[in-house]
Design an enzyme around this catalytic site. Structure first.
Site, short mmCIF file in Angstrom:
data_model
loop_
_atom_site.label_atom_id
_atom_site.label_comp_id
_atom_site.label_asym_id
_atom_site.label_seq_id
_atom_site.Cartn_x
_atom_site.Cartn_y
_atom_site.Cartn_z
N LYS A 207 0.84 -1.21 0.00
CA LYS A 207 0.00 0.00 0.00
C LYS A 207 0.87 1.25 0.00
O LYS A 207 0.67 2.15 -0.80
CB LYS A 207 -0.92 0.01 1.23
CG LYS A 207 -1.89 -1.14 1.26
CD LYS A 207 -2.97 -0.92 2.32
CE LYS A 207 -2.43 -0.92 3.73
NZ LYS A 207 -2.02 -2.24 4.21
N ARG A 282 -9.78 0.62 8.81
CA ARG A 282 -9.28 -0.72 9.12
C ARG A 282 -10.33 -1.61 9.76
O ARG A 282 -10.16 -2.81 9.84
CB ARG A 282 -8.11 -0.63 10.11
CG ARG A 282 -6.85 -0.18 9.42
CD ARG A 282 -5.70 -0.21 10.38
NE ARG A 282 -4.59 0.52 9.78
CZ ARG A 282 -3.40 0.66 10.33
NH1 ARG A 282 -3.17 0.11 11.50
NH2 ARG A 282 -2.46 1.33 9.74
N ARG A 321 12.97 -4.67 5.02
CA ARG A 321 12.82 -3.24 4.75
C ARG A 321 13.67 -2.41 5.70
O ARG A 321 13.77 -2.71 6.88
CB ARG A 321 11.35 -2.86 4.90
CG ARG A 321 11.04 -1.51 4.36
CD ARG A 321 9.61 -1.40 3.99
NE ARG A 321 8.77 -1.37 5.19
CZ ARG A 321 7.49 -1.02 5.15
NH1 ARG A 321 6.93 -0.73 4.01
NH2 ARG A 321 6.77 -1.02 6.24
N ARG A 355 12.55 -0.70 11.10
CA ARG A 355 11.48 -0.14 11.91
C ARG A 355 10.95 -1.17 12.88
O ARG A 355 10.83 -2.33 12.54
CB ARG A 355 10.35 0.31 10.98
CG ARG A 355 9.81 1.67 11.33
CD ARG A 355 8.84 2.10 10.27
NE ARG A 355 7.82 1.07 10.04
CZ ARG A 355 6.66 1.31 9.44
NH1 ARG A 355 6.38 2.51 9.02
NH2 ARG A 355 5.79 0.34 9.25
N ARG A 366 0.40 -7.76 13.67
CA ARG A 366 -0.32 -6.90 12.73
C ARG A 366 -1.17 -7.75 11.78
O ARG A 366 -2.29 -7.39 11.44
CB ARG A 366 0.65 -6.06 11.89
CG ARG A 366 1.04 -4.77 12.58
CD ARG A 366 2.24 -4.16 11.92
NE ARG A 366 1.93 -3.55 10.62
CZ ARG A 366 2.87 -3.21 9.73
NH1 ARG A 366 4.14 -3.41 9.99
NH2 ARG A 366 2.53 -2.66 8.60
#
Ligand SMILES: [Zn+2]
Length: 412
Positions: A207, A282, A321, A355, A366
């Site tokens: 996204k 969400r 990432r 992160r 998540r």
């Protein structure tokens, strides 16, 4: 003087040994694993904990400027062969042959009563017939070295060409997709007039990667939940204070606060012809609240864009990432977009970090949260015929292109 010569010979010997080992490793990788690109090699090396070579060191090694150690090549083979026993055995066999050859040379040296290396022994010190054996050994060593060099060079050349081709085709694909996307959008003004889109894919579905491209092609801004929070907190707004208090207590920010921020943002001129929502809605409650909010100005979410990505792929993307400390839009990926220098942002030179959100446990939770909520969100949009689902796998540009054509088909 003799000692110095011995040292030099030993250095040459070590050089030949390492070069052979490395060339052998590259050969195994090349033949058995397909020719590796710089990136694959860099990734493999980094993934191997005890190999402490940076990607620039690996590039140096591949280009022949610096030679890697035996440990390094072994680890490289192990990593790239993905612990395939057959490949490892094959590699060990090759390594044993090199070792055997070295032992033979060593034995000859011992018998000849000199530590002097092949080719370097003065003729008068050699036993009868010794010189012939040694020059044969020398020739053999030279042959191995030459072979190794040739193999290494051809693999290097191939990897270089492959890397260049990959870069060129990625750039071209992106340009093509952008151009095609723009033509579609310009040709279909209807899409631009009804362009209130919510992104609803799972974590790691792309996204955040896709939103800037879609934003550019559709000519509407991205309203990102994280940025709404950040802007309000930095701007010291009433809602920002509220959000901060909840966040500091480790609580979820209540919907009324989040929706309040969204409502304020929707007053801005740039959102009048549409927007892309990222991070909200969400939950089913948020879907309804957003609709209610938009209904006041006779608007609605026209399409919920759902990027389908499997859990494994999502983990691969998120765990690799790295985000720049200076600017969170500077993103690198240790597998898909490795930085030139380890841990350093290519764009601004700032430090890259993983992160907290992207560590394994957090991704897992998540996903769990997303699984529970998403079914309801996706179902709701689906039942109202506002759902556009596309596959989120493949290159960034191919996903962008897929999204644009799916939206065109939907709005067309
Ligand atoms: Zn940066």
């Amino acid at each position: 003087m003799a000692d110095q010569t011995d040292d030099q010979h030993q250095a040459v010997d070590a050089y030949a040994r390492e070069l052979t080992a490395f060339a052998d490793a590259l050969h195994v990788l090349h033949v058995d694993c397909g020719s590796p690109s710089y990136r694959e090699i860099a990734t493999a090396a980094r993934a191997a904990g005890r190999v402490s070579l940076s990607s620039s060191a690996i590039s140096e090694a591949i280009s022949g400027k610096r030679l890697p150690s035996l440990d390094f090549t072994l680890e490289l083979v192990r990593q790239l062969a993905k612990n395939d026993q057959g490949v490892l055995d094959q590699w060990r066999e090759r390594w044993k042959r090199v070792k055997l050859h070295q032992r033979q040379v060593g034995a000859h040296r011992k018998r000849s009563g000199t530590r002097s290396k092949i080719g370097g022994a003065p003729a008068q010190l050699l036993p009868e017939g010794g010189q012939g054996v040694l020059s044969a050994a020398h020739l053999e060593a030279e042959r191995i070295l030459k072979n190794a060099q040739a193999q290494a060079e051809s693999v290097i050349e191939k990897a270089r060409i492959q890397a260049d081709e990959m870069t060129a085709s990625a750039t071209q694909m992106l340009l093509d997709a952008t151009e095609r996307g723009t033509i579609h959008v310009v040709a279909q003004l209807k899409l631009r007039e009804n362009c209130r889109i919510a992104l609803v894919g799972p974590p790691g579905s792309g996204k955040g990667t896709q939103s800037p491209f879609l934003s550019k092609l559709l000519e509407v801004p991205v309203l990102h939940l994280g940025e709404l929070f950040r802007d309000n907190i930095r701007g010291g707004t009433r809602l920002g204070h509220k959000a901060r208090r909840h966040m500091e207590r480790g609580e979820l920010v209540p919907d009324e606060v989040t929706l309040g921020m969204l409502e304020a943002r929707l007053q801005d001129r740039d959102t009048q012809h549409g927007f892309i929502l990222d991070g909200i809605p969400r939950t089913l409650g948020q879907v309804e609240a957003v609709d209610k909010l938009l209904a006041r100005t006779s608007e609605k979410i026209d399409a919920a864009l759902n990027f389908e990505v499997g859990r494994d792929e999502s983990f691969r993307r998120l765990v690799g990432r790295r985000i720049c400390k200076n600017d969170s839009s500077h993103v690198a990926h240790i597998m898909y977009a490795a930085p030139q220098k380890d841990g350093i942002c290519d764009i601004c030179g700032g430090p890259l970090y993983l992160r907290e959100d992207d560590s394994r446990n957090v991704i897992a939770s998540r996903w769990d949260a997303w699984n529970v909520q998403s079914e309801l969100v996706v179902k709701k949009y689906g039942s109202e015929r506002r759902l556009v689902t596309i596959s989120g796998t493949g290159t960034v540009s191919s996903v962008t292109e897929r999204a644009i054509s799916a939206l065109n088909a939907y709005f067309g």
